[in-house]
Design an enzyme around this catalytic site. Structure first.
Site, PDB file in Angstrom:
ATOM      1  N   HIS A   1       0.852  -1.195   0.000  1.00 46.77           N
ATOM      2  CA  HIS A   1       0.000   0.000   0.000  1.00 46.77           C
ATOM      3  C   HIS A   1       0.886   1.242   0.000  1.00 46.77           C
ATOM      4  CE1 HIS A   1       0.500   0.972   4.355  1.00 46.77           C
ATOM      5  NE2 HIS A   1       0.452  -0.342   4.547  1.00 46.77           N
TER       6      HIS A   1
ATOM      7  N   ASP B   1      -0.461   4.394   0.762  1.00 51.97           N
ATOM      8  CA  ASP B   1      -0.904   5.385   1.736  1.00 51.97           C
ATOM      9  C   ASP B   1      -0.157   5.164   3.045  1.00 51.97           C
ATOM     10  OD1 ASP B   1      -2.518   2.955   2.242  1.00 51.97           O
ATOM     11  OD2 ASP B   1      -3.493   4.184   3.773  1.00 51.97           O
TER      12      ASP B   1
ATOM     13  N   ASP C   1       6.455   0.994   6.038  1.00 48.74           N
ATOM     14  CA  ASP C   1       5.023   0.679   6.044  1.00 48.74           C
ATOM     15  C   ASP C   1       4.255   1.656   5.163  1.00 48.74           C
ATOM     16  OD1 ASP C   1       2.553  -0.368   6.796  1.00 48.74           O
ATOM     17  OD2 ASP C   1       2.428   0.874   8.586  1.00 48.74           O
TER      18      ASP C   1
ATOM     19  N   GLU D   1      -5.180   1.666   3.059  1.00 43.62           N
ATOM     20  CA  GLU D   1      -5.049   0.588   4.042  1.00 43.62           C
ATOM     21  C   GLU D   1      -4.991   1.128   5.460  1.00 43.62           C
ATOM     22  OE1 GLU D   1      -3.226  -2.274   6.756  1.00 43.62           O
ATOM     23  OE2 GLU D   1      -2.375  -0.338   6.143  1.00 43.62           O
ATOM     24  N   GLU D   2      -4.276   2.230   5.656  1.00 40.79           N
ATOM     25  CA  GLU D   2      -4.095   2.754   7.006  1.00 40.79           C
ATOM     26  C   GLU D   2      -5.384   3.337   7.579  1.00 40.79           C
ATOM     27  OE1 GLU D   2      -1.653   1.982   8.559  1.00 40.79           O
ATOM     28  OE2 GLU D   2       0.202   2.077   7.418  1.00 40.79           O
TER      29      GLU D   2
ATOM     30  N   HIS E   1       4.143   3.646  12.364  1.00 37.64           N
ATOM     31  CA  HIS E   1       3.044   4.401  12.976  1.00 37.64           C
ATOM     32  C   HIS E   1       3.535   5.379  14.032  1.00 37.64           C
ATOM     33  CE1 HIS E   1      -0.477   1.512  11.789  1.00 37.64           C
ATOM     34  NE2 HIS E   1       0.470   1.512  10.873  1.00 37.64           N
TER      35      HIS E   1
END
Length: 454
Positions: A90, A92, A123, A156-157, A423
């Site tokens: 992903h 995003d 990520d 996705e996030e 994150h």
């Protein structure tokens, strides 16, 4: 020691990979227009699409998904009768949080202490670069032995389910014999790991209202119900005194059977302050891979700076509940909603809104594709054997793909090992892991193609 030709090729491609990851990280592709312009996500999607076209992919398309974002698809045909492998990543990313806490700008890839720092470096923009490296190495060493589909998700996030709904409406699009999800990570740097389980997730917003408007705390405080105090009391009901999640009706005592996570290592990886205890009970693996966990991820309330002596009429929070394999996220959502409604104090008005959900996932690591992956990891990580761990995070698409294609084998690998701090501020990727996992993926595709001929 003889170096595999694919490993040599990928080593030579790493400077190009760094340049490309720098370009991709520069897009502020947070899939929330309230925080960043939608144009940033659109620009990142176009970058990914152009990269696929440059590699000879056909049918490259920007898919407008029902949540208002775009996923990028491409197909690269392989030899006749070759199996089809779907590669997922992903583009995003999570918002950067407190940009002042970053040691370098979050959207500028920065080389520091042997790691590359930037939001999405691990990520999961790095996961897309991993796919490109593997395919390029195969092209340079005899060709790609399978047909390849690539899907790069755009939300996705956010957990808003755009790609899941699109795939359900177009069930043939992502069909494959096996699927490699490039969005997890090794248990730690240098230890090759596949992810056997993922916790699911539900995200709720709860609002508490007690007054028609804010009131002077000196004139009315002590009798008038304060919505912020009510919200705090409500949120406190979600954990017991040991920090164990206590949602009414939700089981929270399962055990993890597999690779264990030593508490000292976890404390270091999680950067727990000296003297601060871990929460809940059971092993660390039990707590983060096998049991539900509730987290308050945001509260709307007045900041300390500029606060006035007032009773708050309304208060709102966003709550994330991680749901382990063996439990149903839809049922967990109902239980959490009922808990919030029944534990709101003082007769305060409460409303609950669901903003995201994904089911937990459990892979069959005894399937033939995992043998091909284990052989690939053995070469890419000399002297190490493939390990299987859980992951506390969620990838809702896994269950959608499993339901759509029940015969497909799903493997989860990636760059998000503990040092990556995904994150959080100062997210980074290990270039050595990017290199080794790209070698792993390329060798897996070779091994898998050979296994299907047998």
């Amino acid at each position: 020691m003889t170096v595999h030709p694919i490993a040599e090729t990928i080593a030579s491609l790493m400077p190009r990979a760094k340049t490309e990851l720098t370009e991709l990280v520069a897009f502020q592709s947070v899939a929330d227009p309230a925080q960043f312009p939608k144009s940033e996500c659109e620009a990142a999607a176009n970058w990914v699409a152009d990269a696929l076209r440059a590699e000879g992919f056909q049918d490259v398309a920007l898919l407008d998904t029902p949540d208002g974002t775009q996923s990028v698809y491409g197909f690269l045909p392989g030899p006749a009768d070759a199996p089809t492998v779907l590669l997922y990543a992903h583009y995003d990313v999570q918002p950067p949080l407190d940009e002042s806490a970053w040691l370098s700008p979050p959207f500028e890839l920065t080389d520091r202490n042997g790691r590359w720092y930037g939001r999405g470096a691990a990520d999961c923009k790095g996961g897309f670069i991993m796919h490109l490296l593997a395919l390029r190495a195969l092209k340079a060493n005899g060709g790609i032995p399978v047909s390849v589909k690539v899907i790069a998700e755009g939300s996705e996030e956010q957990g808003t389910g755009g790609l899941e709904r699109y795939a359900e409406a177009h069930p043939g699009l992502l069909a494959a014999d096996t699927i490699v999800i490039g969005d997890t990570g090794n248990f730690r740097v240098g230890l090759p790991t596949v992810t056997a389980t993922l916790r699911g997730m539900t995200m709720l917003r709860v609002r508490v209202d007690t007054l028609e408007g804010n009131l002077h705390s000196g004139q009315f405080g002590g009798a008038a119900p304060d919505a912020l105090a009510a919200l705090i009391q409500l949120l406190a009901s979600l954990r017991d005194e040991h920090g164990t999640t206590t949602v009414d009706g939700l089981t929270a005592d399962a055990s993890w059977d597999g690779l264990e996570y030593p508490e000292a290592e976890f404390r270091k990886d999680a950067r727990v302050l000296d003297g601060v205890q871990l929460i809940s009970d059971g092993s660390v693996a039990d707590r983060i891979w096998a049991r539900p966990a509730v987290t308050v991820v945001g509260i709307d309330c007045p900041p300390v700076v500029g606060a006035t002596p007032s009773l708050q009429a309304s208060a709102r929070a966003q709550i994330s509940l991680r749901v382990p394999p063996g439990q149903d996220a839809t049922q967990a959502t109902k239980l959490l909603t009922a808990h919030l409604e029944s534990h709101t104090p003082w007769g305060a008005r409460v409303s609950v809104e669901q903003v995201g959900q994904g089911q937990p996932f459990k892979a069959d690591i005894t399937s033939p594709a995992y043998t091909s992956m284990a052989d690939a990891m053995r070469v890419a990580y000399p002297g190490e054997e493939m390990q299987a761990s859980g992951m506390g995070g969620s990838i809702p698409l896994c269950n959608t793909l499993s339901a759509l294609y029940p015969e497909a084998e799903i493997l989860l690998i990636g760059l998000s090992e503990p040092e990556a701090q995904i994150h959080a501020v100062n997210e980074s990727v290990s270039p050595e892991e990017l290199e080794r996992l790209s070698v792993t993926e390329a060798l897996f595709l070779v091994n898998y193609a050979e296994s299907k001929k047998a």
